[in-house]
Design an enzyme around this catalytic site. Structure first.
Site, short mmCIF file in Angstrom:
data_model
loop_
_atom_site.label_atom_id
_atom_site.label_comp_id
_atom_site.label_asym_id
_atom_site.label_seq_id
_atom_site.Cartn_x
_atom_site.Cartn_y
_atom_site.Cartn_z
N TYR A 155 -10.91 -6.82 10.11
CA TYR A 155 -11.83 -5.46 10.04
C TYR A 155 -11.99 -5.50 8.49
O TYR A 155 -11.10 -5.37 7.96
CB TYR A 155 -11.36 -4.46 10.92
CG TYR A 155 -12.26 -3.22 10.60
CD1 TYR A 155 -13.35 -3.21 11.31
CD2 TYR A 155 -11.77 -1.81 9.83
CE1 TYR A 155 -14.36 -2.22 11.16
CE2 TYR A 155 -12.84 -1.04 9.80
CZ TYR A 155 -13.91 -0.84 10.44
OH TYR A 155 -14.79 0.14 10.37
N ASP A 256 -8.53 -8.79 1.30
CA ASP A 256 -8.96 -7.54 1.75
C ASP A 256 -7.65 -6.88 1.71
O ASP A 256 -7.02 -6.80 2.80
CB ASP A 256 -9.78 -7.44 3.04
CG ASP A 256 -10.07 -6.13 3.29
OD1 ASP A 256 -9.48 -4.97 2.55
OD2 ASP A 256 -10.70 -5.79 4.35
N LYS A 284 -6.65 2.42 1.12
CA LYS A 284 -5.72 3.45 1.54
C LYS A 284 -4.60 3.99 0.78
O LYS A 284 -4.63 5.15 0.10
CB LYS A 284 -5.28 2.95 2.96
CG LYS A 284 -6.36 2.32 3.81
CD LYS A 284 -6.27 2.39 5.29
CE LYS A 284 -7.45 1.88 5.98
NZ LYS A 284 -7.55 2.49 7.31
C1 LIG Z 1 -8.42 -4.07 6.15
C2 LIG Z 1 -9.71 -2.98 6.17
N1 LIG Z 1 -10.73 -3.30 5.19
C3 LIG Z 1 -11.65 -2.42 5.12
C4 LIG Z 1 -11.63 -1.36 5.88
C5 LIG Z 1 -12.56 -0.19 5.66
O1 LIG Z 1 -12.06 0.78 5.06
P1 LIG Z 1 -12.55 2.38 5.06
O2 LIG Z 1 -12.42 3.11 6.52
O3 LIG Z 1 -12.16 3.00 4.10
O4 LIG Z 1 -14.56 2.11 5.12
C6 LIG Z 1 -10.65 -1.02 6.80
C7 LIG Z 1 -10.40 0.38 7.37
O5 LIG Z 1 -9.60 0.67 8.34
C8 LIG Z 1 -9.33 -1.92 6.99
O6 LIG Z 1 -8.53 -1.71 7.51
#
Ligand SMILES: Cc1ncc(COP(=O)(O)O)c(C=O)c1O
Length: 448
Positions: A155, A256, A284
């Protein structure tokens, strides 16, 4: 339509959560501001939380829980960490938004470049989605190519270019011939066709794809540990293998680190797995509860993120409040050469091993996968290991929801969905973990 009150978990008073949801449903689609926060993720309605301190949170009805979700990962220092709160409160008195460069932004950029191995330069934005979306644009601009490889079960945020094939749909057919499915109404066909989805943890399928199609592939984007289908670890050498393939075929490697960043280690997964991606994304734990994200990368790519070349913009980007909070968070995490990670690792490992013992002792069909400070997940499954999205389909999510509800009644907050992940924070104590594990043991016995 008004419905009668039902307890979220039988025996627990959740009347106020229920009534707030009833009100919210009248004026907000799904009664929430994010799909992850509404029915059916939470069934029959989401709980409403009112307060957090350290590793504990309280819902609107006053029930107290030990929190292993931590706002889906950010609160690595626990809730209301005094240093963070003071830094933010001091900044509040000075102002929260000027939409130009501020001193703490410069200090934060310098600190990120010191901590993050690939960070020769950095740009800040507000959310994980914005960071990965920008990183993909930078990769496209840099290579002059369009398509991206993303992995099944990973994700990267809720925007069209990555909302492909991750919506409870089991991957079918051979890896190279799978059909992309949109995760949402409204994702254009043209956008779907820019994404090549491959199974994770299989280097050969990536190499075969690159051999045939590298001329049209701008980037490979991956989480270092898949933490949106529980906790799926990379096979030995897999991530380094991906990095090498990217170099060999002139494809940008985007790591990521929205969850793993400043969590697996101070230098995130780059430090933990000894990686040097071309671009990496953070969110995060960087803000530890404040909305800030970052894209770090090699100067050769990042120096093109300037007017007239690669676009990156946002009114709230690096506003003084969030950069001050992030500066305080990274300063706290860096203290004593990252000694805090020893504690996180210990707590995370205790939780993982304790839950596995509880599974074994109760002869539950299940197992636990995890990674120290990164947290873990318990899967209800016959499998010995979950290596990719397809394996994840063997797991029993209905049982997990029951597990979550029974734990709530014992004051332990795990997420209702097995595809989420159990997080630990610096405020968790051994006692918190003992309580969680003994509660899990009781519940597993009951569910057996
Ligand atoms: C690995 C990863 N990348 C990107 C995102 C997207 O982040 P946001 O919810 O702050 O847009 C998430 C969200 O959980 C994530 O787990």
């Amino acid at each position: 339509m008004a419905r009668d009150y039902v307890s979220y978990a039988e025996g627990l008073n959740t009347k106020k959560s229920w009534s707030l949801y009833e009100r919210a449903s009248k004026v907000m689609p799904g009664g929430a501001s994010s799909h992850g926060q509404c029915y059916p993720v939470f069934d029959p309605y989401p709980l409403t939380f009112e307060k957090g301190r350290g590793s504990h949170i309280w819902d609107a009805d006053g029930n107290e829980y030990i929190d292993f979700i931590l706002s889906m990962g950010p609160c690595i220092l626990g809730h209301c960490h005094p240093t963070l709160m003071k830094a933010a409160a001091d900044q509040l008195k000075k102002g929260t938004a000027f939409a130009v460069l501020n001193e703490n932004e410069v200090k934060l950029a310098e600190l990120v470049c010191k901590i993050v191995p690939n960070a020769e330069m950095v740009r800040f934005s507000n959310s994980g989605a914005e960071a990965t979306m920008s990183a993909i644009r930078f990769a496209r601009a840099y290579t002059g190519k369009t398509k991206i490889i993303k992995f099944e079960g990973a994700y990267h945020g809720a925007y069209d270019q990555v909302m492909v094939g991750f919506g409870g749909v089991q991957p079918v057919g051979p890896a190279m011939a799978r059909v992309n499915t949109p995760v949402s109404w409204g994702v254009p066909e043209e956008v779907l066709s820019t994404v090549i989805q491959l199974p994770w943890n299989d280097l050969s399928v990536v190499e075969k794809t690159l051999k045939r199609r590298s001329h049209e592939i701008a980037a490979i984007i991956t989480e270092p540990v898949l933490m949106n289908i529980g906790t799926v670890l990379p096979e030995e050498g897999y991530l380094n293998g991906l990095q090498e393939l990217c170099h060999k075929y002139d494809v940008v490697f985007i790591l990521d680190e929205v969850i793993s960043g400043f969590r697996l280690a101070l230098g995130g997964a780059q430090e933990y797995f000894n990686l040097r991606p071309d671009l990496a994304t953070y969110a995060k734990a960087l803000g530890a509860g404040f909305p800030i994200s970052a894209i770090t990368g090699k100067r050769e790519i990042m120096e093109n993120v300037v007017p007239g070349k690669m676009m990156h913009s946002g009114t709230y980007n690096a506003n003084p409040l969030v950069v001050t909070a992030a500066l305080a968070s990274l300063t706290e995490l860096s203290r004593n050469n990252g000694a805090i990670y020893k504690h996180l690792n210990k707590i995370g490992t205790m939780l993982m091993e304790g839950l596995q013992d509880a599974v074994d002792e109760t002869k539950t069909k299940g197992m636990v996968q995890g990674i120290g400070s990164g947290g873990c997940q318990l899967y209800f499954t016959d499998r010995k290991k979950i290596s990719n999205y397809k394996d994840f389909f063997s797991t029993d999510s209905t049982k997990y929801m029951k597990f979550h509800k029974q734990l709530l009644k014992r004051g332990v907050y795990f997420h209702p969905q097995q595809y989420e992940h159990l997080f630990v924070c610096t405020a968790h104590t051994e006692k918190d973990v003992d309580t969680a594990v003994s509660s899990a043991r009781e519940v597993l016995k009951q569910l057996a």
